[in-house]
Write an enzyme that holds these catalytic residues in place. Structure first.
Site, PDB file in Angstrom:
ATOM      1  N   LEU A  86      23.958  45.078  39.905  1.00 21.44           N
ATOM      2  CA  LEU A  86      25.375  44.788  40.045  1.00 21.44           C
ATOM      3  C   LEU A  86      25.619  43.289  40.003  1.00 21.44           C
ATOM      4  O   LEU A  86      24.909  42.520  40.650  1.00 21.44           O
ATOM      5  CB  LEU A  86      25.897  45.362  41.361  1.00 21.44           C
ATOM      6  N   CYS A  87      26.630  42.924  39.246  1.00 21.44           N
ATOM      7  CA  CYS A  87      26.992  41.514  39.131  1.00 21.44           C
ATOM      8  C   CYS A  87      28.007  41.172  40.213  1.00 21.44           C
ATOM      9  O   CYS A  87      29.199  41.445  40.082  1.00 21.44           O
ATOM     10  CB  CYS A  87      27.579  41.242  37.745  1.00 21.44           C
ATOM     11  N   LEU A  88      27.508  40.585  41.304  1.00 19.91           N
ATOM     12  CA  LEU A  88      28.355  40.184  42.412  1.00 19.91           C
ATOM     13  C   LEU A  88      28.021  38.744  42.792  1.00 19.91           C
ATOM     14  O   LEU A  88      26.935  38.246  42.470  1.00 19.91           O
ATOM     15  CB  LEU A  88      28.135  41.101  43.618  1.00 19.91           C
ATOM     16  N   THR A 121      33.374  44.703  37.484  1.00 23.23           N
ATOM     17  CA  THR A 121      32.329  43.745  37.142  1.00 23.23           C
ATOM     18  C   THR A 121      31.217  44.475  36.405  1.00 23.23           C
ATOM     19  O   THR A 121      31.292  45.696  36.207  1.00 23.23           O
ATOM     20  CB  THR A 121      31.778  43.073  38.421  1.00 23.23           C
TER      21      THR A 121
END
Length: 277
Positions: A86-88, A121
């Protein structure tokens, strides 16, 4: 392999999160690798994820806390792509924005907050509220069966088929082995829940119990006269009762109705004749 500093930091954080876990969050490192953490997010009330059991991993770099972990959620949720990084801002997609003061609990609270928002995202999904509620209901089944790939069965619940197609048909393929290794107590709770609710391990769908008795009407039709006095007269009488029950008011009283109509006609004709005189 974790550096000495990373190992010391993660051990301290494990003690902290175990003693005071954030609401709806639990987590621990793998016994074989302190850099591999497993978490469970329980869906908060008032959200489409309420009651859901969401399992995922945090893979920390050897130089943590000076670099962030890779974050994945394995359980299908309708919010994230299963087992996808996940792109966080708190994940390894953005190492420069990571604050070394942030801890495991900080990271998981951030993930929980993002999950209950609608921001998109890399690795996130768009789904309806109804779809996410279905994923929440199926999450415990999915975790403990590997998406229906487990060979374990439930007594009295016949396997009805495969979950290879259709809504929520996402398989992990390990039969729930990895989840059981990391969460043995939760796994047993999940199987007990499936047994109590008659959940088919192959599909995740509830199986209705087999009916052992007919409905009252059918049972009555199956009854036979008892005793030595049951003869042709009783059979005819029973048939007459059945015919009477099937006829309406007009059918049962047509003779009286005909007489009444004829009487009314005679009276009306007499009245009209007197009026003409």
């Amino acid at each position: 392999m974790a550096t000495r500093a990373a190992h010391k930091r993660l051990a301290r954080e494990y003690a902290s999160i175990s003693a005071s876990p954030p609401p709806f969050i639990t987590a621990h490192p793998s016994e074989s690798n302190i850099l591999e953490w497993h978490y469970i997010l329980t869906g908060p009330p008032g959200t489409p994820y309420a009651g859901g059991q969401y399992w995922g991993t945090l893979i920390f770099p050897p130089d943590y806390p000076f670099a962030p972990p890779a974050i994945r959620m394995h359980t299908p949720s309708g919010r994230f792509q299963p087992s996808t990084r996940l792109c966080l801002s708190i994940s390894d997609f953005h190492p420069k924005s990571f604050n070394p003061a942030w801890e495991v609990s900080t990271i998981l609270l951030g993930l929980q907050s993002f999950m209950t928002s609608e921001e998109m995202t890399t690795g996130s999904l768009s789904a309806t509220e109804a779809e996410r509620k279905v994923f929440a209901q199926r999450s415990r089944w999915w975790n403990s069966t590997g998406g229906g790939s487990s060979q374990r069965t439930i007594p009295g619940v016949a396997t009805t088929g495969s979950n290879g197609r259709g809504f929520g048909a996402i398989r992990s393929g390990d039969g729930g082995k990895k989840f059981k290794e990391e969460w043995p107590e939760l796994d047993e709770e999940n199987w007990k829940w499936m047994e109590e609710n008659r959940i088919d391990p192959a599909t995740g769908r509830a199986v209705a119990p087999a009916k052992t008795e007919c409905n009252p009407e059918a049972s009555a039709l199956r009854r036979r006269p008892t005793g030595s006095g049951a003869g042709i007269g009783e059979v005819v009488e029973g048939a007459q009762v059945a015919r009477d029950a099937g006829q309406g008011f007009l059918g049962r009283n047509k003779l009286y109705i005909a007489i009444g109509v004829l009487f009314a006609y005679v009276i009306l004709a007499r009245i009209l004749g007197e009026a003409e005189q």
